[in-house]
Design a protein around this motif. Sequence first.
Motif, PDB file in Angstrom:
ATOM      1  N   SER A  41       0.901  -1.145   0.015  1.00 23.12           N
ATOM      2  CA  SER A  41       0.059   0.060  -0.028  1.00 23.12           C
ATOM      3  C   SER A  41       0.777   1.320  -0.127  1.00 23.12           C
ATOM      4  CB  SER A  41      -0.949   0.265   1.194  1.00 23.12           C
ATOM      5  OG  SER A  41      -1.458   1.173   1.341  1.00 23.12           O
ATOM      6  N   PRO A  42       0.704   2.242  -1.017  1.00 27.99           N
ATOM      7  CA  PRO A  42       1.426   3.312  -0.929  1.00 27.99           C
ATOM      8  C   PRO A  42       0.678   4.329   0.204  1.00 27.99           C
ATOM      9  CG  PRO A  42      -0.048   3.525  -2.674  1.00 27.99           C
ATOM     10  CD  PRO A  42      -0.317   2.019  -1.967  1.00 27.99           C
ATOM     11  N   PHE A  43      -0.049   4.221   0.832  1.00 25.04           N
ATOM     12  CA  PHE A  43      -0.937   4.777   1.790  1.00 25.04           C
ATOM     13  C   PHE A  43      -0.323   4.534   3.524  1.00 25.04           C
ATOM     14  CE2 PHE A  43      -3.956   4.109  -1.545  1.00 25.04           C
ATOM     15  CZ  PHE A  43      -3.795   5.284  -2.039  1.00 25.04           C
ATOM     16  N   LYS A  44       0.481   3.414   3.426  1.00 21.32           N
ATOM     17  CA  LYS A  44       0.849   2.928   4.685  1.00 21.32           C
ATOM     18  C   LYS A  44       2.482   3.400   4.572  1.00 21.32           C
ATOM     19  CE  LYS A  44      -2.243  -0.915   5.155  1.00 21.32           C
ATOM     20  NZ  LYS A  44      -2.911  -0.376   6.478  1.00 21.32           N
ATOM     21  N   PRO A  45       3.165   4.213   5.683  1.00 24.50           N
ATOM     22  CA  PRO A  45       4.361   4.753   5.445  1.00 24.50           C
ATOM     23  C   PRO A  45       5.377   3.669   5.833  1.00 24.50           C
ATOM     24  CG  PRO A  45       3.264   5.359   7.392  1.00 24.50           C
ATOM     25  CD  PRO A  45       2.225   4.847   6.730  1.00 24.50           C
ATOM     26  N   ASP A  46       5.128   2.488   5.971  1.00 23.10           N
ATOM     27  CA  ASP A  46       6.188   1.303   6.497  1.00 23.10           C
ATOM     28  C   ASP A  46       6.018   0.495   5.461  1.00 23.10           C
ATOM     29  OD1 ASP A  46       7.084   2.563   8.864  1.00 23.10           O
ATOM     30  OD2 ASP A  46       5.772   1.838  10.026  1.00 23.10           O
ATOM     31  N   SER A  47       5.228   0.414   4.500  1.00 26.04           N
ATOM     32  CA  SER A  47       5.246  -0.636   3.403  1.00 26.04           C
ATOM     33  C   SER A  47       6.422  -0.597   2.329  1.00 26.04           C
ATOM     34  CB  SER A  47       3.683  -0.387   2.325  1.00 26.04           C
ATOM     35  OG  SER A  47       4.053   0.849   1.791  1.00 26.04           O
ATOM     36  N   ALA A  86       2.183   3.968 -13.452  1.00 29.52           N
ATOM     37  CA  ALA A  86       2.293   3.845 -11.732  1.00 29.52           C
ATOM     38  C   ALA A  86       3.190   4.850 -11.267  1.00 29.52           C
ATOM     39  CB  ALA A  86       2.786   2.630 -11.264  1.00 29.52           C
ATOM     40  N   ARG A  87       3.980   5.636 -11.893  1.00 29.05           N
ATOM     41  CA  ARG A  87       4.619   6.972 -11.547  1.00 29.05           C
ATOM     42  C   ARG A  87       4.200   8.223 -12.130  1.00 29.05           C
ATOM     43  NH1 ARG A  87       9.286   5.027  -8.861  1.00 29.05           N
ATOM     44  NH2 ARG A  87       9.874   2.871  -9.112  1.00 29.05           N
ATOM     45  N   LEU A  88       2.942   8.897 -11.674  1.00 28.91           N
ATOM     46  CA  LEU A  88       2.621  10.063 -12.265  1.00 28.91           C
ATOM     47  C   LEU A  88       3.412  11.169 -11.964  1.00 28.91           C
ATOM     48  CD1 LEU A  88      -1.207   9.048 -12.062  1.00 28.91           C
ATOM     49  CD2 LEU A  88       0.022   9.243 -14.227  1.00 28.91           C
ATOM     50  N   PRO A  89       3.729  12.118 -12.482  1.00 31.53           N
ATOM     51  CA  PRO A  89       4.333  13.502 -12.210  1.00 31.53           C
ATOM     52  C   PRO A  89       3.637  13.971 -10.828  1.00 31.53           C
ATOM     53  CG  PRO A  89       4.223  13.520 -14.465  1.00 31.53           C
ATOM     54  CD  PRO A  89       3.193  12.377 -13.845  1.00 31.53           C
ATOM     55  N   GLY A  90       4.688  14.329  -9.938  1.00 28.77           N
ATOM     56  CA  GLY A  90       3.736  15.027  -8.914  1.00 28.77           C
ATOM     57  C   GLY A  90       3.177  14.219  -7.694  1.00 28.77           C
ATOM     58  N   ARG A  91       3.241  12.694  -8.174  1.00 31.87           N
ATOM     59  CA  ARG A  91       2.786  11.852  -7.149  1.00 31.87           C
ATOM     60  C   ARG A  91       3.735  10.957  -6.763  1.00 31.87           C
ATOM     61  NH1 ARG A  91      -3.676  10.678  -8.887  1.00 31.87           N
ATOM     62  NH2 ARG A  91      -4.126  12.502  -9.653  1.00 31.87           N
ATOM     63  N   GLY A  92       3.459  10.036  -5.622  1.00 36.62           N
ATOM     64  CA  GLY A  92       4.477   8.756  -5.317  1.00 36.62           C
ATOM     65  C   GLY A  92       3.995   7.804  -5.953  1.00 36.62           C
ATOM     66  N   LEU A  93       4.862   6.789  -6.104  1.00 40.66           N
ATOM     67  CA  LEU A  93       4.670   5.573  -6.800  1.00 40.66           C
ATOM     68  C   LEU A  93       3.443   4.987  -6.055  1.00 40.66           C
ATOM     69  CD1 LEU A  93       5.756   2.854  -8.366  1.00 40.66           C
ATOM     70  CD2 LEU A  93       7.056   2.169  -5.937  1.00 40.66           C
ATOM     71  N   ASP A  94       2.574   4.462  -7.070  1.00 41.02           N
ATOM     72  CA  ASP A  94       1.116   3.870  -6.614  1.00 41.02           C
ATOM     73  C   ASP A  94       0.979   2.813  -7.724  1.00 41.02           C
ATOM     74  OD1 ASP A  94      -1.154   3.077  -5.982  1.00 41.02           O
ATOM     75  OD2 ASP A  94      -2.103   5.219  -6.355  1.00 41.02           O
ATOM     76  N   PRO A  95       1.235   1.466  -7.289  1.00 35.73           N
ATOM     77  CA  PRO A  95       1.194   0.369  -8.188  1.00 35.73           C
ATOM     78  C   PRO A  95      -0.353  -0.270  -7.890  1.00 35.73           C
ATOM     79  CG  PRO A  95       2.585  -0.509  -6.390  1.00 35.73           C
ATOM     80  CD  PRO A  95       2.180   1.174  -6.163  1.00 35.73           C
ATOM     81  N   CYS A  96      -1.090   0.236  -7.242  1.00 35.68           N
ATOM     82  CA  CYS A  96      -2.402  -0.324  -6.832  1.00 35.68           C
ATOM     83  C   CYS A  96      -2.959  -0.573  -7.907  1.00 35.68           C
ATOM     84  CB  CYS A  96      -3.109   0.685  -5.988  1.00 35.68           C
ATOM     85  SG  CYS A  96      -2.659   1.132  -4.478  1.00 35.68           S
TER      86      CYS A  96
END
Length: 239
Positions: A41-47, A86-96
């Motif tokens: 999950s990109p929403f969990k800081p320890d993932s 999964a790597r949109l500009p201005g956003r973090g990595l999000d492979p969801c």
Amino acid sequence: MHRVEHVMGFPVSLRIDDQHVPEGLADAVFGWLREVDERFSPFKPDSEVSRLDRGEIGPGEISTDLAEVLDLCEQYRIATGGAFDARLPGRGLDPCAVVKGWSVQRAAELLTAAGVRRFCLNAGGDVVVAGGPWRVGVRHPEHADQVCTVLELTDGAVATSASYERGEHIVDGRTGRPATGLLSVTVVAPTLTEADTAATAAFAMGAEGVAWVAAREGCEVYAVDGGRRVRRTAGLPVA
């Protein structure tokens, strides 16, 4: 056996119609999905995903599972000309967009490996089944209490991408803006990894995504475009 849990932000239901269900199998299925949520999950800081995005671990230090997910993300980015990214500009990595279908397909493989022959695994409306026939309704993109069509599957998966649940959350990576041109797109494929990711990718591409996904081997599509016209492939397994 029927069991429902809330995992990864949506309800997941497992129905097994076999007479004998191996002890602990449902626990293993839901345990795997909870593990995926913690790791990817990109929403969990320890993932693992968050740690990779912050540079705390390098590409050579990630798990085999995450490497597989990121490879799939790259394959779809290339195949869509950058619309799926999964790597949109201005956003973090999000492979969801890959993780959901990939992880639920893995869960289905746990069931088949345990000898289960007839089951339905439904993850927030995206479904993988075995031992059918199973009837799967496709929700109307504008009327939550109606279905557009009903599909009949024996073995395989079906997934829908639309904006009706989470708003304009799918972005066209080529423009950086919310995807337009389609109200919904449903893909039937042999695996939920393919069905779910291809549906998201097609939605991100807009109207051109229908022909793109229809040309993919093993995929059938049912889409409603921005003009409320239905576009479907001839092999769609309509009940």
